[in-house]
Design a protein around this motif. Structure first.
Motif, PDB file in Angstrom:
ATOM      1  N   ILE A 152      14.975  99.203  90.971  1.00  0.00           N
ATOM      2  CA  ILE A 152      13.484  99.232  90.748  1.00  0.00           C
ATOM      3  C   ILE A 152      12.717 100.553  91.250  1.00  0.00           C
ATOM      4  CG2 ILE A 152      11.361  98.427  92.876  1.00  0.00           C
ATOM      5  CD1 ILE A 152      13.338  96.335  93.054  1.00  0.00           C
ATOM      6  N   GLY A 153      11.685 100.902  90.179  1.00  0.00           N
ATOM      7  CA  GLY A 153      11.070 102.385  90.506  1.00  0.00           C
ATOM      8  C   GLY A 153       9.909 102.110  91.142  1.00  0.00           C
ATOM      9  N   ILE A 154       9.291 102.791  92.079  1.00  0.00           N
ATOM     10  CA  ILE A 154       7.801 102.972  92.627  1.00  0.00           C
ATOM     11  C   ILE A 154       6.607 104.254  92.949  1.00  0.00           C
ATOM     12  CG2 ILE A 154       7.109 102.289  94.906  1.00  0.00           C
ATOM     13  CD1 ILE A 154       9.429 100.589  95.814  1.00  0.00           C
ATOM     14  N   VAL A 155       5.856 103.740  92.243  1.00  0.00           N
ATOM     15  CA  VAL A 155       4.868 104.512  91.890  1.00  0.00           C
ATOM     16  C   VAL A 155       3.251 104.486  93.038  1.00  0.00           C
ATOM     17  CG1 VAL A 155       3.471 106.099  90.395  1.00  0.00           C
ATOM     18  CG2 VAL A 155       5.405 105.591  89.371  1.00  0.00           C
ATOM     19  N   LEU A 156       3.285 105.508  93.924  1.00  0.00           N
ATOM     20  CA  LEU A 156       2.700 105.032  94.654  1.00  0.00           C
ATOM     21  C   LEU A 156       1.482 106.086  94.836  1.00  0.00           C
ATOM     22  CD1 LEU A 156       4.987 104.567  98.189  1.00  0.00           C
ATOM     23  CD2 LEU A 156       3.308 102.686  96.790  1.00  0.00           C
ATOM     24  N   GLN A 157       0.427 105.907  94.833  1.00  0.00           N
ATOM     25  CA  GLN A 157      -0.931 106.189  95.358  1.00  0.00           C
ATOM     26  C   GLN A 157      -0.467 107.815  95.252  1.00  0.00           C
ATOM     27  OE1 GLN A 157      -4.963 104.011  95.774  1.00  0.00           O
ATOM     28  NE2 GLN A 157      -6.092 106.149  96.411  1.00  0.00           N
ATOM     29  N   SER A 169      -1.719  95.403  97.793  1.00  0.00           N
ATOM     30  CA  SER A 169       0.022  95.938  98.210  1.00  0.00           C
ATOM     31  C   SER A 169       0.373  95.464  98.958  1.00  0.00           C
ATOM     32  CB  SER A 169      -0.789  97.287  99.128  1.00  0.00           C
ATOM     33  OG  SER A 169      -2.093  98.257  98.137  1.00  0.00           O
ATOM     34  N   SER A 170       1.200  94.431 100.097  1.00  0.00           N
ATOM     35  CA  SER A 170       1.521  93.918 100.989  1.00  0.00           C
ATOM     36  C   SER A 170       2.287  93.084 100.000  1.00  0.00           C
ATOM     37  CB  SER A 170       0.618  93.085 101.433  1.00  0.00           C
ATOM     38  OG  SER A 170       0.043  93.639 102.797  1.00  0.00           O
ATOM     39  N   LEU A 171       1.600  92.976  99.266  1.00  0.00           N
ATOM     40  CA  LEU A 171       2.227  91.714  98.083  1.00  0.00           C
ATOM     41  C   LEU A 171       3.567  92.647  97.350  1.00  0.00           C
ATOM     42  CD1 LEU A 171       3.681  88.816  96.590  1.00  0.00           C
ATOM     43  CD2 LEU A 171       1.314  89.070  94.711  1.00  0.00           C
ATOM     44  N   MET A 172       3.043  93.293  96.805  1.00  0.00           N
ATOM     45  CA  MET A 172       4.322  94.224  96.099  1.00  0.00           C
ATOM     46  C   MET A 172       4.998  94.795  96.647  1.00  0.00           C
ATOM     47  SD  MET A 172       3.221  98.580  94.588  1.00  0.00           S
ATOM     48  CE  MET A 172       3.994  99.418  95.135  1.00  0.00           C
ATOM     49  N   ALA A 173       4.783  94.945  98.074  1.00  0.00           N
ATOM     50  CA  ALA A 173       5.780  96.019  99.371  1.00  0.00           C
ATOM     51  C   ALA A 173       6.260  94.544  99.473  1.00  0.00           C
ATOM     52  CB  ALA A 173       5.045  96.019 100.333  1.00  0.00           C
ATOM     53  N   VAL A 174       6.156  93.569  99.284  1.00  0.00           N
ATOM     54  CA  VAL A 174       7.264  92.476  99.415  1.00  0.00           C
ATOM     55  C   VAL A 174       8.389  91.869  98.390  1.00  0.00           C
ATOM     56  CG1 VAL A 174       7.356  89.686  99.754  1.00  0.00           C
ATOM     57  CG2 VAL A 174       5.456  91.388 101.265  1.00  0.00           C
ATOM     58  N   LEU A 175       7.532  92.056  97.075  1.00  0.00           N
ATOM     59  CA  LEU A 175       8.374  92.249  96.096  1.00  0.00           C
ATOM     60  C   LEU A 175       9.510  93.220  95.676  1.00  0.00           C
ATOM     61  CD1 LEU A 175       5.689  91.126  93.189  1.00  0.00           C
ATOM     62  CD2 LEU A 175       6.812  89.314  94.822  1.00  0.00           C
ATOM     63  N   SER A 176       8.669  94.798  96.219  1.00  0.00           N
ATOM     64  CA  SER A 176       9.669  95.700  96.105  1.00  0.00           C
ATOM     65  C   SER A 176      10.199  96.046  96.983  1.00  0.00           C
ATOM     66  CB  SER A 176       9.428  97.187  95.744  1.00  0.00           C
ATOM     67  OG  SER A 176       8.399  97.602  97.606  1.00  0.00           O
ATOM     68  N   GLY A 177      10.687  94.905  98.139  1.00  0.00           N
ATOM     69  CA  GLY A 177      12.182  95.409  98.939  1.00  0.00           C
ATOM     70  C   GLY A 177      11.259  96.306 100.450  1.00  0.00           C
ATOM     71  N   LEU A 178      10.107  96.822 100.431  1.00  0.00           N
ATOM     72  CA  LEU A 178       9.637  97.281 101.042  1.00  0.00           C
ATOM     73  C   LEU A 178       9.083  96.665 102.444  1.00  0.00           C
ATOM     74  CD1 LEU A 178       8.227 100.467  99.278  1.00  0.00           C
ATOM     75  CD2 LEU A 178      10.098 100.424 100.058  1.00  0.00           C
ATOM     76  N   GLU A 179       8.740  96.108 102.278  1.00  0.00           N
ATOM     77  CA  GLU A 179       8.548  94.880 103.724  1.00  0.00           C
ATOM     78  C   GLU A 179       8.456  93.356 103.301  1.00  0.00           C
ATOM     79  OE1 GLU A 179       6.632  93.868 106.408  1.00  0.00           O
ATOM     80  OE2 GLU A 179       5.565  95.306 105.806  1.00  0.00           O
ATOM     81  N   ARG A 180       9.443  92.535 104.613  1.00  0.00           N
ATOM     82  CA  ARG A 180       9.752  91.526 104.412  1.00  0.00           C
ATOM     83  C   ARG A 180       9.191  90.699 104.520  1.00  0.00           C
ATOM     84  NH1 ARG A 180      15.146  90.530 104.922  1.00  0.00           N
ATOM     85  NH2 ARG A 180      16.059  92.152 105.402  1.00  0.00           N
ATOM     86  N   ALA A 181       9.255  88.956 103.639  1.00  0.00           N
ATOM     87  CA  ALA A 181       8.212  87.947 103.591  1.00  0.00           C
ATOM     88  C   ALA A 181       8.614  87.150 105.305  1.00  0.00           C
ATOM     89  CB  ALA A 181       8.322  87.715 102.494  1.00  0.00           C
ATOM     90  N   ALA A 222      18.231  98.959 100.666  1.00  0.00           N
ATOM     91  CA  ALA A 222      17.408 100.173 100.409  1.00  0.00           C
ATOM     92  C   ALA A 222      18.710 100.750  98.474  1.00  0.00           C
ATOM     93  CB  ALA A 222      17.733 100.836 101.158  1.00  0.00           C
ATOM     94  N   VAL A 223      20.189  99.747  99.028  1.00  0.00           N
ATOM     95  CA  VAL A 223      21.071  99.644  98.070  1.00  0.00           C
ATOM     96  C   VAL A 223      20.762  99.095  96.683  1.00  0.00           C
ATOM     97  CG1 VAL A 223      23.622  99.563  97.612  1.00  0.00           C
ATOM     98  CG2 VAL A 223      23.189 100.354  99.818  1.00  0.00           C
ATOM     99  N   ALA A 224      19.863  97.759  97.368  1.00  0.00           N
ATOM    100  CA  ALA A 224      19.692  96.680  96.046  1.00  0.00           C
ATOM    101  C   ALA A 224      17.996  97.723  94.847  1.00  0.00           C
ATOM    102  CB  ALA A 224      18.905  95.796  96.478  1.00  0.00           C
ATOM    103  N   PRO A 231      15.711 102.497  85.413  1.00  0.00           N
ATOM    104  CA  PRO A 231      15.211 100.993  86.427  1.00  0.00           C
ATOM    105  C   PRO A 231      14.606  99.664  85.109  1.00  0.00           C
ATOM    106  CG  PRO A 231      13.067 102.069  86.809  1.00  0.00           C
ATOM    107  CD  PRO A 231      13.799 103.484  85.871  1.00  0.00           C
ATOM    108  N   GLY A 232      15.094  98.092  85.897  1.00  0.00           N
ATOM    109  CA  GLY A 232      14.675  97.627  85.265  1.00  0.00           C
ATOM    110  C   GLY A 232      13.431  97.001  85.331  1.00  0.00           C
ATOM    111  N   ILE A 233      12.441  97.402  87.025  1.00  0.00           N
ATOM    112  CA  ILE A 233      10.787  97.002  87.855  1.00  0.00           C
ATOM    113  C   ILE A 233      10.830  98.223  87.990  1.00  0.00           C
ATOM    114  CG2 ILE A 233       9.871  95.577  88.984  1.00  0.00           C
ATOM    115  CD1 ILE A 233      12.766  93.756  89.025  1.00  0.00           C
ATOM    116  N   VAL A 234       9.660  98.656  87.347  1.00  0.00           N
ATOM    117  CA  VAL A 234       8.541  99.344  88.147  1.00  0.00           C
ATOM    118  C   VAL A 234       7.288  99.048  88.627  1.00  0.00           C
ATOM    119  CG1 VAL A 234       7.060 101.703  87.188  1.00  0.00           C
ATOM    120  CG2 VAL A 234       9.444 101.070  86.107  1.00  0.00           C
ATOM    121  N   PHE A 235       6.821  99.064  89.644  1.00  0.00           N
ATOM    122  CA  PHE A 235       6.100  99.015  90.690  1.00  0.00           C
ATOM    123  C   PHE A 235       4.613 100.246  91.114  1.00  0.00           C
ATOM    124  CE2 PHE A 235       8.718  96.047  92.557  1.00  0.00           C
ATOM    125  CZ  PHE A 235       8.410  94.352  92.357  1.00  0.00           C
TER     126      PHE A 235
END
Length: 223
Positions: free
Chosen positions: A90-95, A50-62, A83-85, A163-167
């Protein structure tokens, strides 16, 4: 494939959290995801998925390393720019569905598109909800929907902007087996229709087998 074909590129990505006694969550991740590719991330709880996904989706900063997504250097962007990017790209589907409780299903799907300045947001929301079998639930609020219906709204919200990318992070974790299977079929069907890349976190080997590639995380590293 060349680097130009990659929608996600991560190099030596590290994430350390905590103050006096910091904990290293990600320990030097290298990862490429191609346009249109589906990738499953497997690993035990606490492995860093989940941390890796957060970093790749821009929700968390590496903490260190390079993350480039959709041609953008996420390390060079501040929170507002990230947020603008994400909007529309990017689409995100969370549990946890994270639907807005005071908004109808239609509004939950339309609002992100409105924020991104997309035209005909309400009409597009209705079309996407119809595609996930919820045309009869447009004006229902989250509390009036079952868990499976709420997850379908969340998928519609993530995919409506094309979106071009879905997490997707354990998107069926809160659902029973039959409902979860239908949700996964739906996610792959809608993702195929849009041609998006998909990165999905799961504990389910059968779900991982549906992806083009499976990666395993252990102790913050790709095994």
């Amino acid at each position: 494939m060349s680097s130009a074909d990659m929608v996600i590129t991560a190099r030596d990505v590290r994430l350390t959290l905590g103050g006096a006694e910091p904990v290293e969550i990600l320990r030097g991740i290298d990862l490429d995801v191609a346009a249109g590719e589906s990738v499953a991330l497997l690993g035990a709880s606490g492995s860093g998925k989940s941390s890796l996904m957060a970093v790749l989706s821009g929700l968390e900063r590496a903490t260190a390393g390079e993350v480039r997504v959709a041609g953008m250097d996420f390390g060079a962007l501040d929170e507002d720019a990230l947020a603008v990017a994400r909007r529309g790209r990017i689409g995100i589907v969370l549990q946890a569905f994270h639907l807005l409780p005071t908004m109808s299903a239609r509004e939950n799907v339309a609002v992100p598109m409105e924020l991104a300045g997309m035209a005909d947001a309400m009409a597009r929301a209705e079309a996407e909800l119809a595609a996930v079998g919820l045309s009869h639930r447009l004006d229902h609020y989250p509390a009036q929907l079952s868990g499976g219906e709420q997850q379908r709204v969340a998928i519609a919200r993530a995919l409506a902007p094309r979106p071009g990318i879905v997490f997707a992070d354990e998107p069926t974790g809160n659902l029973d087996g039959a409902t979860g299977a239908r949700i996964i079929d739906l996610l792959f069907e809608r993702r195929a229709a849009s041609g998006a890349s998909l990165v999905i976190i799961t504990h389910d080997p059968a779900l991982a087998a549906r992806c083009d590639r499976t990666l395993r995380l252990a102790d913050g590293r790709l095994a």
